[in-house]
Design an enzyme around this catalytic site. Structure first.
Site, PDB file in Angstrom:
ATOM      1  CB  CYS A  82      26.654  17.342 -15.032  1.00 55.61           C
ATOM      2  SG  CYS A  82      24.935  17.785 -14.894  1.00 55.61           S
ATOM      3  CG  HIS A 173      27.467  19.815 -19.037  1.00 57.46           C
ATOM      4  ND1 HIS A 173      27.616  18.453 -19.131  1.00 57.46           N
ATOM      5  CD2 HIS A 173      26.335  20.021 -18.343  1.00 57.46           C
ATOM      6  CE1 HIS A 173      26.608  17.857 -18.534  1.00 57.46           C
ATOM      7  NE2 HIS A 173      25.811  18.788 -18.042  1.00 57.46           N
ATOM      8  CD  GLU A 175      30.801  18.034 -20.760  1.00 59.76           C
ATOM      9  OE1 GLU A 175      31.366  18.786 -19.938  1.00 59.76           O
ATOM     10  OE2 GLU A 175      29.693  17.505 -20.542  1.00 59.76           O
TER      11      GLU A 175
HETATM   12  N1  GLN Z   1      20.529  15.132 -13.285  1.00 60.49           N
HETATM   13  C1  GLN Z   1      21.394  14.182 -13.873  1.00 60.49           C
HETATM   14  C2  GLN Z   1      21.764  13.088 -12.889  1.00 60.49           C
HETATM   15  O1  GLN Z   1      21.729  13.294 -11.703  1.00 60.49           O
HETATM   16  C3  GLN Z   1      22.666  14.836 -14.357  1.00 60.49           C
HETATM   17  C4  GLN Z   1      22.396  15.692 -15.583  1.00 60.49           C
HETATM   18  C5  GLN Z   1      23.583  15.881 -16.463  1.00 60.49           C
HETATM   19  O2  GLN Z   1      24.610  15.212 -16.303  1.00 60.49           O
HETATM   20  N2  GLN Z   1      23.453  16.753 -17.427  1.00 60.49           N
HETATM   21  O3  GLN Z   1      22.109  12.014 -13.314  1.00 60.49           O
END
Ligand code: GLN
Length: 195
Positions: A82, A173, A175
């Site tokens: 992410c 995710h 995790e």
């Molecule tokens: N949108 C977030 C970012 O760009 C990432 C979101 C997340 O890690 N759950 O930092």
């Protein structure tokens, strides 16, 4: 013995730590998972995991502490989820500090805001998997001339997991599930690197 460092700057760090330990146990290998916060700690790692969280914050601290330089100089494999995926790329649709070690550009919040978070069955590495998406990014583009890049997973038409060399970027995710397969896959990559 290999060391996997969980970058502990901001975000879903403890979840990555727990699942990495579980993955190591499942694999029955000589490895340790440690929390790392500074460049000298990162330098001692064979692989590094960057969690979800806020990529602008994590990116700023990575630069301030010279962690980006250590990762690049030592060619340490990185697995980013992410926000970690955003940081691995060379470009995003927002002006922010990046680690920039994959030839990809990433679209932040491509699946909407926090309230639009969702779970979806996906297929990755030829196996069924449950993807948990929270303000998830998607891949905007990647350098198709690079032979070491492979797309690992797509959701509809969006690329949600990609690998370049030993670096892996995924939009969701793992995790936040009990499923250790993707962490095991990364640890295998790290083992291939140190052999
Ligand atoms: N949108 C977030 C970012 O760009 C990432 C979101 C997340 O890690 N759950 O930092």
């Amino acid at each position: 013995m290999i060391t996997i460092g969980i970058l502990n700057l901001q975000g879903a760090v403890s979840e990555h730590y727990d699942i990495t330990k579980k993955a190591i146990e499942n694999m029955g290998i000589e490895a340790e998972a440690i929390s790392v916060r500074y460049a000298d700690e990162v330098a001692n790692c064979d692989g590094v995991i960057i969690s979800g969280g806020e990529s602008t914050v994590i990116g700023k601290i990575i630069k301030e502490r010279g962690i980006d330089k250590v990762i690049k100089d030592n060619r340490i494999p990185v697995f980013g989820t992410c926000a970690g995926m955003v940081l691995l790329g060379k470009k995003t649709d927002f002006d922010q500090p990046l680690l920039g070690i994959m030839d990809i550009s990433v679209k932040r919040n491509a699946f909407g805001r926090q309230v639009d978070s969702f779970e979806s069955p996906i297929s990755i590495l030829g196996e069924d998997y449950l993807g948990v998406f929270i303000r998830a990014p998607s891949l905007d583009n990647y350098d198709k001339t690079k032979e070491d890049i492979k797309v690992l997973s797509k959701l509809d038409d969006e690329i949600i997991a990609i690998q370049q060399g030993h670096n892996i970027a995924i939009a969701f995710h793992p995790e936040l599930t009990d499923d250790t397969r993707i962490h095991e896959y990364f640890i295998e990559e790290v083992l291939n690197c140190v052999e």
